[in-house]
Design an enzyme around this catalytic site. Structure first.
Site, PDB file in Angstrom:
ATOM      1  N   SER A 124       0.840  -1.202   0.000  1.00 30.13           N
ATOM      2  CA  SER A 124       0.000   0.000   0.000  1.00 30.13           C
ATOM      3  C   SER A 124       0.870   1.244   0.000  1.00 30.13           C
ATOM      4  CB  SER A 124      -0.858  -0.025   1.266  1.00 30.13           C
ATOM      5  OG  SER A 124      -1.484   1.217   1.463  1.00 30.13           O
ATOM      6  N   TYR A 149      -2.318  -1.690  10.833  1.00 34.28           N
ATOM      7  CA  TYR A 149      -2.539  -2.133   9.442  1.00 34.28           C
ATOM      8  C   TYR A 149      -1.362  -1.706   8.561  1.00 34.28           C
ATOM      9  CZ  TYR A 149      -3.931  -1.727   4.596  1.00 34.28           C
ATOM     10  OH  TYR A 149      -3.928  -1.780   3.227  1.00 34.28           O
ATOM     11  N   LYS A 153       1.927  -3.939   6.476  1.00 33.13           N
ATOM     12  CA  LYS A 153       2.373  -3.866   5.079  1.00 33.13           C
ATOM     13  C   LYS A 153       3.889  -3.627   5.022  1.00 33.13           C
ATOM     14  CE  LYS A 153      -1.534  -4.735   3.214  1.00 33.13           C
ATOM     15  NZ  LYS A 153      -1.740  -6.027   2.555  1.00 33.13           N
TER      16      LYS A 153
HETATM   17  C1  UD1 Z   1      -7.598   4.264   3.582  1.00 31.65           C
HETATM   18  C2  UD1 Z   1      -6.612   3.883   4.638  1.00 31.65           C
HETATM   19  C3  UD1 Z   1      -5.407   3.267   3.959  1.00 31.65           C
HETATM   20  C4  UD1 Z   1      -5.841   2.048   3.185  1.00 31.65           C
HETATM   21  C5  UD1 Z   1      -6.943   2.433   2.197  1.00 31.65           C
HETATM   22  C6  UD1 Z   1      -7.528   1.186   1.584  1.00 31.65           C
HETATM   23  C7  UD1 Z   1      -6.965   5.420   6.502  1.00 31.65           C
HETATM   24  C8  UD1 Z   1      -6.397   6.565   7.278  1.00 31.65           C
HETATM   25  N1  UD1 Z   1      -6.247   5.033   5.437  1.00 31.65           N
HETATM   26  O1  UD1 Z   1      -6.968   5.224   2.736  1.00 31.65           O
HETATM   27  O2  UD1 Z   1      -4.443   2.903   4.909  1.00 31.65           O
HETATM   28  O3  UD1 Z   1      -4.761   1.491   2.482  1.00 31.65           O
HETATM   29  O4  UD1 Z   1      -7.994   3.123   2.852  1.00 31.65           O
HETATM   30  O5  UD1 Z   1      -8.410   1.537   0.568  1.00 31.65           O
HETATM   31  O6  UD1 Z   1      -8.010   4.894   6.821  1.00 31.65           O
HETATM   32  N2  UD1 Z   1     -13.197  10.658   3.020  1.00 31.65           N
HETATM   33  C9  UD1 Z   1     -14.282  11.498   3.233  1.00 31.65           C
HETATM   34  N3  UD1 Z   1     -15.457  10.949   3.600  1.00 31.65           N
HETATM   35  C10 UD1 Z   1     -15.625   9.604   3.789  1.00 31.65           C
HETATM   36  C11 UD1 Z   1     -14.516   8.756   3.574  1.00 31.65           C
HETATM   37  C12 UD1 Z   1     -13.317   9.314   3.196  1.00 31.65           C
HETATM   38  O7  UD1 Z   1     -14.177  12.713   3.076  1.00 31.65           O
HETATM   39  O8  UD1 Z   1     -16.729   9.165   4.159  1.00 31.65           O
HETATM   40  C13 UD1 Z   1     -11.938  11.259   2.562  1.00 31.65           C
HETATM   41  C14 UD1 Z   1     -10.767  10.906   3.455  1.00 31.65           C
HETATM   42  O9  UD1 Z   1     -10.622  11.886   4.443  1.00 31.65           O
HETATM   43  C15 UD1 Z   1      -9.622  10.894   2.444  1.00 31.65           C
HETATM   44  C16 UD1 Z   1     -10.283  10.432   1.144  1.00 31.65           C
HETATM   45  O10 UD1 Z   1     -11.664  10.681   1.309  1.00 31.65           O
HETATM   46  O11 UD1 Z   1      -9.127  12.165   2.248  1.00 31.65           O
HETATM   47  C17 UD1 Z   1     -10.059   8.972   0.846  1.00 31.65           C
HETATM   48  O12 UD1 Z   1     -10.420   8.217   1.998  1.00 31.65           O
HETATM   49  P1  UD1 Z   1     -10.467   6.623   1.976  1.00 31.65           P
HETATM   50  O13 UD1 Z   1     -11.251   6.142   0.825  1.00 31.65           O
HETATM   51  O14 UD1 Z   1     -10.892   6.183   3.338  1.00 31.65           O
HETATM   52  O15 UD1 Z   1      -8.968   6.211   1.690  1.00 31.65           O
HETATM   53  P2  UD1 Z   1      -7.617   6.622   2.459  1.00 31.65           P
HETATM   54  O16 UD1 Z   1      -7.892   7.294   3.743  1.00 31.65           O
HETATM   55  O17 UD1 Z   1      -6.756   7.341   1.492  1.00 31.65           O
END
Ligand code: UD1
Length: 336
Positions: A124, A149, A153
Site C-alpha cells: 500500500s 494495518y 504492510k
Molecule cells: C484508507 C486507509 C489506507 C488504506 C486504504 C484502503 C486510513 C487513514 N487510510 O486510505 O491505509 O490502504 O484506505 O483503501 O483509513 N473521506 C471522506 N469521507 C468519507 C470517507 C473518506 O471525506 O466518508 C476522505 C478521506 O478523508 C480521504 C479520502 O476521502 O481524504 C479517501 O479516503 P479513503 O477512501 O478512506 O482512503 P484513504 O484514507 O486514502
C-alpha cells in the site's frame, strides 16, 4: 500457468482473477469468505467461461497450502488475503499481525517447501505516510506507520525482501496500491464492504443510492487548492492488470533471485470535492454532502509517480476517474 490467488474472492482479487483468465493463466482462488462472499465465485463464472477453481480455506492454516500445493502444480502466488480496516487494526492489532504478517510468513515457508518461486504481494502507498515530495516515487523513504494495518504492510515487505536476499531463486514484487475504486464494467463484481463503508467511494455510492445519509467530507481546511484532501484513485481493473504484468516480469527473470516494489496509481491527484464533481458528471446524479472536521490519521495529499512501473513492468493506467466512478455507480445500482 497455475497461479494461486489468496483472497481471490475479494475486491482486488476477483478482478485480478478475470485479468489472469484473459491472459491465459489458470487462477486458483483460496478464500475463507470472512470478508467476501461465496457468490463472487458464481459471478466470476459468468464473466469468464469455464469452471472457477477455488478452495474455501484459511490462509493461516498450513494444511491449506499442503492441500493446494499437492493438488495443483502452482507456478506463482498473488497474495491478497489480509485484513484491511485501519480503525479495527488500532483496536485489535493482534488480529492484523496474525492475518497479515503471520499468514505471509506461513505462505513464504510453504512456497519454499514446495519450491514455488514467484510471489506478487499486495502492499500500500500507506508505507510512505505523508511524503515530502509529490508525486511520490519509490525512492521516497518509508515512514513510521500510522496504524498496525500500515505496519503490517511495511513488515511484510521487509520479510519478503529478506527472504529473497537469502535465496538463490526466489522472486517477488510488492505492489504499492494507491486508492482502488470502480468495478468490473459488467457490474457483476465490485467492492462489497461489510457494514458502514469507511472508504470514500463506497460511502458515496451508498449515499447516492439512498442507503446512507449525506456524504461526510472529512476536512475542508487542508493546504490544498480547495481545502479537501487529495488521493490517487485507480480503477480496480487497471490495478488488476498490474498484477499480471508483475507476474510476467517475475517469470521472465528465470532462475535469479529478485525483489522490487512499484507504485500502482494513476499519477493524478484528486481532491474529495473533485471526486464529487467527477461523480456527478459521470453519472448525472447529485451528491449530498456535509462538511466535518478532519478524520484522525488522514494525510493531506498523496499521488503516485508512475515512471518506474511503466519502465520496468510496462504498465500504466488506461481508465480515468470518471470511468472509475461510472463503473462504481453501475455496480452500486446492480446491488440495489
Ligand atoms: C484508507 C486507509 C489506507 C488504506 C486504504 C484502503 C486510513 C487513514 N487510510 O486510505 O491505509 O490502504 O484506505 O483503501 O483509513 N473521506 C471522506 N469521507 C468519507 C470517507 C473518506 O471525506 O466518508 C476522505 C478521506 O478523508 C480521504 C479520502 O476521502 O481524504 C479517501 O479516503 P479513503 O477512501 O478512506 O482512503 P484513504 O484514507 O486514502
Amino acid at each position: 500457468m497455475n497461479i494461486l490467488i489468496t483472497g481471490g474472492a475479494g475486491f482486488i482479487g476477483s478482478h485480478t482473477y478475470v485479468v489472469l483468465k484473459e491472459h491465459g493463466y489458470t487462477p486458483i482462488i483460496v478464500d475463507d469468505f470472512s470478508n467476501s462472499s461465496e457468490s463472487v465465485i458464481g459471478q466470476l463464472a459468468k464473466i469468464c467461461p469455464g469452471e472457477v477453481l477455488y478452495l474455501q480455506a484459511n490462509v493461516n492454516d498450513p494444511a491449506t497450502y499442503d492441500s493446494l500445493f499437492n493438488q495443483y502444480k502452482i507456478d506463482g502466488v498473488i497474495h491478497f488475503a489480509a485484513s484491511k480496516a485501519v480503525g479495527e487494526s488500532v483496536e485489535n492489532p493482534l488480529k492484523y499481525y496474525r492475518n497479515n504478517v503471520a499468514a505471509t510468513v506461513l505462505l513464504l515457508e510453504k512456497m519454499k517447501e514446495y519450491q514455488i518461486n514467484n510471489l506478487v504481494f499486495s502492499s500500500s502507498c500507506t508505507v510512505y505516510g505523508q511524503p515530502e515530495q509529490l508525486p511520490v516515487t519509490e525512492n521516497s523513504p518509508v515512514q513510521k506507520a500510522m496504524s498496525p494495518y500500515g505496519n503490517t504492510k511495511q513488515i511484510c515487505e521487509e520479510i519478503i525482501s529478506d527472504t529473497v536476499a537469502a535465496s538463490k531463486d526466489f522472486k517477488a514484487i510488492s505492489l504499492r496500491y494507491f486508492n482502488p475504486v470502480g468495478a468490473h464494467p459488467s457490474a457483476l463484481i465490485g467492492e462489497l464492504p461489510l457494514g458502514t463503508p469507511a472508504n470514500l467511494i463506497p460511502f458515496l455510492t451508498q449515499s447516492v443510492a439512498g442507503l446512507r445519509g449525506p456524504l461526510n467530507i472529512y476536512g475542508t481546511d487542508y493546504p490544498t487548492p480547495d481545502g479537501t484532501a487529495i488521493r490517487d484513485y485507480i480503477h480496480v481493473c487497471d490495478l488488476a492488470e498490474a498484477h499480471v504484468k508483475a507476474l510476467s516480469h517475475l517469470v521472465s527473470k528465470k532462475q535469479e533471485s529478485y525483489y522490487d516494489f512499484f507504485n500502482i496509481g494513476t499519477g493524478e491527484g484528486s481532491s474529495v470535492l473533485q471526486v464529487i464533481q467527477a461523480f456527478e458528471k459521470a453519472t448525472g446524479k447529485k451528491v449530498d454532502y456535509v462538511t466535518q472536521p478532519r478524520r484522525t490519521g488522514d494525510i493531506t495529499s498523496v499521488y503516485a509517480a508512475t515512471g518506474k512501473s511503466w519502465e520496468v513492468l510496462g504498465w500504466k493506467t488506461t481508465r480515468n476517474l470518471e470511468e472509475s466512478l461510472k463503473d462504481a455507480w453501475a455496480w452500486q445500482e446492480a446491488l440495489t
